[in-house]
Scaffold this motif. Structure first.
Motif, mmCIF file in Angstrom:
data_model
loop_
_atom_site.group_PDB
_atom_site.id
_atom_site.type_symbol
_atom_site.label_atom_id
_atom_site.label_comp_id
_atom_site.label_asym_id
_atom_site.label_seq_id
_atom_site.Cartn_x
_atom_site.Cartn_y
_atom_site.Cartn_z
ATOM 1 N N ALA A 183 0.930 -1.359 0.301
ATOM 2 C CA ALA A 183 -0.100 0.121 -0.025
ATOM 3 C C ALA A 183 0.980 1.132 0.113
ATOM 4 O O ALA A 183 0.717 2.115 -0.820
ATOM 5 C CB ALA A 183 -1.249 -0.007 0.886
ATOM 6 N N ASN B 164 -1.331 -2.291 -6.422
ATOM 7 C CA ASN B 164 -2.435 -3.081 -5.661
ATOM 8 C C ASN B 164 -2.146 -3.763 -6.586
ATOM 9 O O ASN B 164 -3.004 -5.274 -6.249
ATOM 10 C CB ASN B 164 -3.497 -2.381 -6.576
ATOM 11 C CG ASN B 164 -4.334 -1.270 -6.284
ATOM 12 O OD1 ASN B 164 -4.108 -0.688 -5.319
ATOM 13 N ND2 ASN B 164 -3.898 -0.050 -7.302
ATOM 14 N N GLU B 165 -1.010 -4.677 -5.077
ATOM 15 C CA GLU B 165 -1.183 -6.188 -5.633
ATOM 16 C C GLU B 165 -0.392 -6.905 -4.599
ATOM 17 O O GLU B 165 0.176 -6.183 -3.292
ATOM 18 C CB GLU B 165 0.029 -6.737 -7.048
ATOM 19 C CG GLU B 165 0.833 -6.545 -7.057
ATOM 20 C CD GLU B 165 2.360 -5.860 -8.024
ATOM 21 O OE1 GLU B 165 2.654 -7.231 -7.865
ATOM 22 O OE2 GLU B 165 2.020 -5.779 -9.090
#
Length: 465
Positions: free
Chosen positions: A326, A331-332
């Motif tokens: 984050a 986004n993984e």
């Protein structure tokens, strides 16, 4: 405000020596060590091969730690406290174990010079008992006690005393009353009572007098049956917290502990502390700001990172990896923690505006560090942390200190079994060679170590409105 009220009593016995009359000493930083459950501040410390899991309640382990700190010349150790268990016992021991004041009483008998700061809440104990316990410990330790005076803030602690959580204002109203009564009781056995004379009086009873204080929350008659310690009375320590906390600290504390994240933030805090003390009628030079700083020390930076990573290996870091992703703006899930980010991942990372933690993490990722090594840099720690060599740790301390950002540091070490020796053996000598940390104790009391003036009883200079 009600919480600024200073009580009136039927005696006045304060002997304050102005700081300007004290022995002039070369300005040097003050260093202290936060201790706790005998393992370390890292949740994985108790699982290390060199750790004995039974040390959780082993006073001998705590004695060894404080004796190492004293060997290094640290001016104090610090014990925090709260009154409930918040930890998941299936994975980690409680952060707080034995009673703080009882622990300090034991540690005082195993040491000679190092100061002892203990936390004692103002929310539950009646001030007469608290004053007696603290002053007795100051006498037992020969004038080495500092009292970290704080209200309790969590509903769980209040529930353990059969109470409901009061408002912040009410908690600080009680704090003001408790601190004032405790200090008045400390001074109720006056210096003028004299020394025991077998051919005359044990003490002059006209100088051991009631204080007769009553507030909205607590009160006492007094006096306290304990004469002055070698430093007179304990030194009051407080955190630099909310506006309520800063106001109280400015009125009563000689040592204020803060957790700034940068030199600029720390310098601003130090100026606020000094200005608040001056507005309260005190000399700001008598108020010292101590800031948190964390360390993992190795002969090389790689060795220090490996020490920190070895601790991380003892816990589940999946939650930290998600947080790291984050901060990187990804986004993984980071599924390859031991390898640097891929080119595609590096192209996608971005910093969060005005977030220095995010900026630091992105810089490390772009420098080629793996997620595991980024975590080993202690990027998610709650205070500024150096993972590196003794020279690098000394550089950090010197930079903050010479920038007038702080008067000293409260050291946070992730593994007490190895970290205290590492700091004493590899950082202290560098600071001493640079002339910014003392070579040996010049005095015996807590006040000596901090260069603080004598105070006995209430401080008559405090300005209230």
């Amino acid at each position: 405000m009600n919480n600024k009220k200073v009580f009136k009593s039927d005696f006045q016995n304060v002997d304050n020596t102005d700081a300007s009359t004290q022995k002039t000493q070369k300005k040097q930083m003050v260093l202290g060590l936060a201790l706790g459950n005998n393992f370390g501040t890292h949740q994985g410390a108790w699982r290390m091969p060199h750790a004995d899991p039974n040390d959780y309640t082993n006073i001998d382990a705590a004695v060894k730690q404080i004796q190492t700190a004293e060997r290094g010349g640290l001016q104090f150790i610090f014990l925090a406290d709260y009154f409930f268990m918040k930890e998941d016992l299936s994975v980690t021991p409680p952060e707080k174990s034995l009673d703080v004041l009882i622990t300090l009483a034991a540690l005082s008998q195993a040491t000679e010079r190092i100061g002892l700061i203990g936390t004692a809440s103002t929310s539950f104990t009646e001030p007469y008992l608290l004053a007696r316990q603290l002053k007795a410990l100051d006498v037992i330790s020969r004038g080495r006690l500092g009292w970290n005076a704080v209200p309790s803030f969590d509903a769980e602690s209040f529930a353990n005393f059969g109470k409901t959580l009061p408002s912040r204002e009410k908690k600080y109203e009680r704090l003001h009353e408790v601190v004032q009564i405790v200090q008045a009781l400390w001074g109720s056995w006056e210096y003028e009572a004299g020394q025991p004379d077998q051919a005359g009086m044990f003490a002059d009873p006209t100088h051991v007098r009631p204080v007769n204080l009553q507030g909205q929350h607590v009160g006492t008659r007094g006096p306290l049956p304990i004469p002055p310690s070698e430093q007179g009375q304990p030194v009051v320590v407080m955190p630099a917290g909310s506006s309520y906390g800063l106001q109280a600290a400015a009125m009563y504390a000689n040592v204020i502990i803060g957790r700034p994240s940068s030199i600029e933030e720390s310098r601003t805090l130090r100026n606020s502390v000094r200005n608040a003390a001056e507005q309260a009628g005190r000399n700001p030079d008598e108020v010292k700001l101590i800031t948190f700083a964390g360390f993992t020390i190795g002969d090389t930076k790689r060795e220090a990172l490996d020490k920190r990573a070895a601790l991380d290996d003892k816990i589940d870091i999946h939650g930290q990896l998600r947080l790291l992703s984050a901060y990187l703006g990804l986004n993984e899930e980071l599924t390859r923690p031991n390898e640097p980010l891929t080119e595609a991942q590096l192209a996608a990372v971005h910093t969060h505006p005005f977030d220095t933690t995010s900026q630091h993490i992105v810089e490390l990722a772009k420098a080629g560090w793996s997620p595991r090594d980024i975590l080993a840099h202690a990027v998610l720690d709650s205070c500024p942390t150096v993972v590196g060599t003794g020279e690098q740790a000394a550089d950090f301390l010197q930079e903050w200190y010479e920038a007038d950002a702080t008067d000293g540091f409260l050291l946070i070490l992730d593994d007490f079994n190895t970290g205290i020796d590492d700091f004493v053996n590899h950082v202290m000598p560098v600071l001493q060679e640079r002339g910014i940390f003392h070579n040996d104790y010049e005095g015996r009391t807590f006040r000596d170590h901090f260069g603080l003036p004598l105070q006995y009883g209430l401080d008559p200079r405090i300005i209230t409105k």
